[in-house]
Design a protein around this motif. Structure first.
Motif, mmCIF file in Angstrom:
data_model
loop_
_atom_site.group_PDB
_atom_site.id
_atom_site.type_symbol
_atom_site.label_atom_id
_atom_site.label_comp_id
_atom_site.label_asym_id
_atom_site.label_seq_id
_atom_site.Cartn_x
_atom_site.Cartn_y
_atom_site.Cartn_z
ATOM 1 N N GLU A 126 14.256 -2.004 -0.727
ATOM 2 C CA GLU A 126 12.794 -1.955 -0.742
ATOM 3 C C GLU A 126 12.176 -2.858 0.319
ATOM 4 O O GLU A 126 11.070 -2.582 0.807
ATOM 5 N N PHE A 127 12.884 -3.923 0.702
ATOM 6 C CA PHE A 127 12.330 -4.797 1.742
ATOM 7 C C PHE A 127 12.178 -4.030 3.056
ATOM 8 O O PHE A 127 11.136 -4.110 3.719
ATOM 9 N N LEU A 128 13.194 -3.273 3.419
ATOM 10 C CA LEU A 128 13.097 -2.485 4.654
ATOM 11 C C LEU A 128 12.121 -1.330 4.495
ATOM 12 O O LEU A 128 11.434 -0.949 5.455
ATOM 13 N N GLN A 129 12.038 -0.766 3.299
ATOM 14 C CA GLN A 129 11.058 0.309 3.071
ATOM 15 C C GLN A 129 9.640 -0.201 3.262
ATOM 16 O O GLN A 129 8.808 0.460 3.885
ATOM 17 N N TRP A 130 9.348 -1.382 2.730
ATOM 18 C CA TRP A 130 8.011 -1.956 2.898
ATOM 19 C C TRP A 130 7.729 -2.246 4.372
ATOM 20 O O TRP A 130 6.629 -1.988 4.866
ATOM 21 N N ALA A 131 8.723 -2.787 5.069
ATOM 22 C CA ALA A 131 8.542 -3.079 6.491
ATOM 23 C C ALA A 131 8.294 -1.799 7.279
ATOM 24 O O ALA A 131 7.396 -1.741 8.131
ATOM 25 N N LYS A 132 9.066 -0.765 6.992
ATOM 26 C CA LYS A 132 8.916 0.502 7.721
ATOM 27 C C LYS A 132 7.563 1.139 7.430
ATOM 28 O O LYS A 132 6.932 1.728 8.336
ATOM 29 N N GLY A 133 7.083 1.024 6.183
ATOM 30 C CA GLY A 133 5.760 1.560 5.879
ATOM 31 C C GLY A 133 4.673 0.892 6.694
ATOM 32 O O GLY A 133 3.727 1.545 7.164
ATOM 33 N N ALA A 134 4.801 -0.418 6.890
ATOM 34 C CA ALA A 134 3.826 -1.134 7.704
ATOM 35 C C ALA A 134 3.960 -0.772 9.177
ATOM 36 O O ALA A 134 2.955 -0.629 9.886
ATOM 37 N N ILE A 135 5.193 -0.611 9.653
ATOM 38 C CA ILE A 135 5.390 -0.214 11.050
ATOM 39 C C ILE A 135 4.780 1.155 11.305
ATOM 40 O O ILE A 135 4.101 1.378 12.323
ATOM 41 N N ASP A 136 4.984 2.090 10.398
ATOM 42 C CA ASP A 136 4.399 3.426 10.568
ATOM 43 C C ASP A 136 2.876 3.352 10.640
ATOM 44 O O ASP A 136 2.242 4.028 11.461
ATOM 45 N N PHE A 137 2.270 2.509 9.785
ATOM 46 C CA PHE A 137 0.813 2.331 9.829
ATOM 47 C C PHE A 137 0.396 1.722 11.169
ATOM 48 O O PHE A 137 -0.566 2.178 11.804
ATOM 49 N N LEU A 138 1.115 0.712 11.605
ATOM 50 C CA LEU A 138 0.775 0.052 12.858
ATOM 51 C C LEU A 138 0.870 1.003 14.043
ATOM 52 O O LEU A 138 -0.016 1.036 14.904
ATOM 53 N N LEU A 139 1.929 1.781 14.101
ATOM 54 C CA LEU A 139 2.116 2.681 15.241
ATOM 55 C C LEU A 139 1.069 3.789 15.254
ATOM 56 O O LEU A 139 0.649 4.254 16.323
ATOM 57 N N GLN A 140 0.634 4.204 14.082
ATOM 58 C CA GLN A 140 -0.340 5.280 14.009
ATOM 59 C C GLN A 140 -1.770 4.799 14.242
ATOM 60 O O GLN A 140 -2.584 5.504 14.839
ATOM 61 N N HIS A 141 -2.068 3.568 13.806
ATOM 62 C CA HIS A 141 -3.470 3.125 13.797
ATOM 63 C C HIS A 141 -3.739 1.803 14.510
ATOM 64 O O HIS A 141 -4.903 1.446 14.697
ATOM 65 N N ASP A 153 0.855 -1.182 0.000
ATOM 66 C CA ASP A 153 0.000 0.000 0.000
ATOM 67 C C ASP A 153 0.896 1.239 0.000
ATOM 68 O O ASP A 153 1.415 1.646 1.043
ATOM 69 N N THR A 154 1.065 1.824 -1.168
ATOM 70 C CA THR A 154 1.968 2.968 -1.302
ATOM 71 C C THR A 154 1.320 4.270 -0.832
ATOM 72 O O THR A 154 2.000 5.290 -0.721
ATOM 73 N N ILE A 155 0.020 4.228 -0.537
ATOM 74 C CA ILE A 155 -0.687 5.436 -0.103
ATOM 75 C C ILE A 155 -0.723 5.549 1.414
ATOM 76 O O ILE A 155 -0.360 6.570 1.995
ATOM 77 N N HIS A 156 -1.158 4.464 2.088
ATOM 78 C CA HIS A 156 -1.343 4.513 3.538
ATOM 79 C C HIS A 156 -0.333 3.678 4.308
ATOM 80 O O HIS A 156 -0.312 3.717 5.544
ATOM 81 N N GLY A 157 0.503 2.932 3.612
ATOM 82 C CA GLY A 157 1.460 2.067 4.288
ATOM 83 C C GLY A 157 0.859 0.707 4.604
ATOM 84 O O GLY A 157 -0.357 0.517 4.611
ATOM 85 N N GLY A 158 1.731 -0.240 4.852
ATOM 86 C CA GLY A 158 1.263 -1.579 5.167
ATOM 87 C C GLY A 158 1.009 -2.396 3.919
ATOM 88 O O GLY A 158 1.507 -2.093 2.837
ATOM 89 N N VAL A 159 0.207 -3.453 4.092
ATOM 90 C CA VAL A 159 -0.045 -4.388 3.002
ATOM 91 C C VAL A 159 -1.545 -4.575 2.827
ATOM 92 O O VAL A 159 -2.304 -4.608 3.787
ATOM 93 N N LEU A 160 -1.971 -4.682 1.570
ATOM 94 C CA LEU A 160 -3.359 -4.965 1.227
ATOM 95 C C LEU A 160 -3.464 -6.469 0.998
ATOM 96 O O LEU A 160 -2.915 -6.995 0.028
#
Length: 386
Positions: free
Chosen positions: A73-88, A28-35
């Motif tokens: 990109e593997f760490l970028q994807w992981a960090k995007g999901a972490i940011d989503f998790l911490l926020q929501h 999910d390049t918009i909100h982070g995490g995985v669809l």
């Protein structure tokens, strides 16, 4: 068991199939995490996000970086999901919730301790690649919260299936065996590592029933058996996964007896759980041979087979027993014949008893980026010198 061939097949499936599939359909390049609410071919079903899937994605991406290839990109994807998790992903008490919208609005709150467990699992793996003391501290805090919550007599938060009163389930000490071990490895905290051994002990000393030659999924709060069909319910895939968790801990302690015992329990569940008519591993069964507790027990899901493939490789490496090779070849052949989707890159996740594809939802309406990639990642580690 041709280990060189297996290693090549696994690496191609992982890096040329699974990674491109999730890069195209999941990130999910918009909100982070995985669809992950999607059909087998990646077609979206909804944008909803189950928090344990998000946390599992953190583990998968971080493990790809740590254990396979150090692609940024593997760490970028992981960090995007972490940011989503911490926020929501947490409620006002710091507990990890179960289900949100794509944007992060909570749909279902803290109804599953497994959300918390996978958050710890994902953060622990990520912090090996990108050392972040604040994130690691949050993992430790979550683990302490888990330990406290599961000991409450009123504990029931095991969604997607609520734990009935006066019950303990195998799934909680099972997952905590591996989660605590991984957190202990990342933090170097001996008390957390000891907790992993304690949870492994609960599994082996209580849920493993040697006279029955099976792992029961439910006992009462005092670890006594309860009436059927609840008290005689067995999930072969769960038992197999649990045993490789136990073997991981026994390896760390050089405990050869527990390695042998866990390998034998794994063997029981292949022998009992294998469908003699159509092949493949049943999802569920009854220890007494009666109707299983779970309505979908005769289905063939992908995850018990992925757990068996890694568990058998591990058991063979640790014991050298020839039965591990024979069973590995049998599970490997059946799985690659029935779950593969040529041209898609990923495996199917749901088959009927006869091995035909079905669309019926089991547990969650997701295609999870976890069991198959984890099995491949861990297997590639074992096969590194093949």
């Amino acid at each position: 068991m041709d280990k060189k061939k297996i290693r090549q097949t696994y690496k191609e499936l992982l890096l040329d199939g699974i990674v491109p599939f999730w890069a195209k359909h999941g990130v999910d390049t918009i909100h982070g995490g995985v669809l992950s609410c999607m059909e087998e071919d990646g077609k979206p079903v909804s944008g909803d996000k189950y928090i344990w899937s998000q946390a599992r994605w953190v583990w998968t991406c971080s493990a790809l970086y740590n254990r396979v290839e150090k692609r940024p990109e593997f760490l970028q994807w992981a960090k995007g999901a972490i940011d989503f998790l911490l926020q929501h992903g947490r409620d006002e008490h710091g507990r990890w919730v179960y289900h949100t919208t794509r944007e992060g609005k909570i749909v279902e709150g803290a109804t599953s301790i497994y959300s918390d467990c996978f958050a710890v699992y994902g953060l622990s793996e990520y912090c090996r690649a990108a050392r972040d003391n604040d994130l690691l501290a949050q993992g430790r805090q979550t683990f302490a919260s888990i330990q406290e919550r599961i000991e409450s007599p009123e504990f029931s938060e095991t969604a997607p299936y609520k734990l009935p009163p006066n019950r303990r389930n195998h799934g909680v000490p099972m997952i905590l065996t591996e989660v605590a071990a991984e957190l202990g490895r990342t933090t170097g905290d001996a008390t957390i590592t000891q907790a992993a051994d304690d949870y492994a002990g609960r599994v082996m000393n209580h849920f493993v029933r040697p006279k029955r030659k099976c792992v029961l999924e439910f006992l009462d709060r005092n670890y006594r058996e309860v009436p059927s069909p609840e008290g005689t319910f067995v999930m072969p895939g769960h038992a197999i996964e649990s045993m490789w968790f136990v073997m991981h801990r026994a390896m760390a302690r050089n405990d050869r007896k527990t390695i042998r015992d866990a390998a034998e329990v794994l063997r029981w569940h292949l022998e009992k759980g294998w469908d003699p008519e159509y092949g493949g591993i049943f999802l569920g069964m009854d220890a007494n041979g009666g109707p299983p507790l779970m309505a979908n027990s005769d289905m063939k899901l992908w995850w018990p087979h992925t757990e068996a493939l890694y568990g058998l490789l591990l058991a063979h490496k640790l014991t050298g027993e020839s039965w591990c090779e024979r069973w590995f070849d049998q599970v490997y052949e059946w799985s690659f014949e029935h779950f593969m989707m040529p041209g898609i890159g990923e495996w199917r996740q749901r088959l009927d008893r006869a091995g035909k594809p079905i669309t019926k939802v089991v547990a969650l309406p997701v295609k999870d980026p976890f069991h198959l990639p984890r099995a491949l990642i861990l297997s590639l580690e074992l096969l590194r010198n093949a």
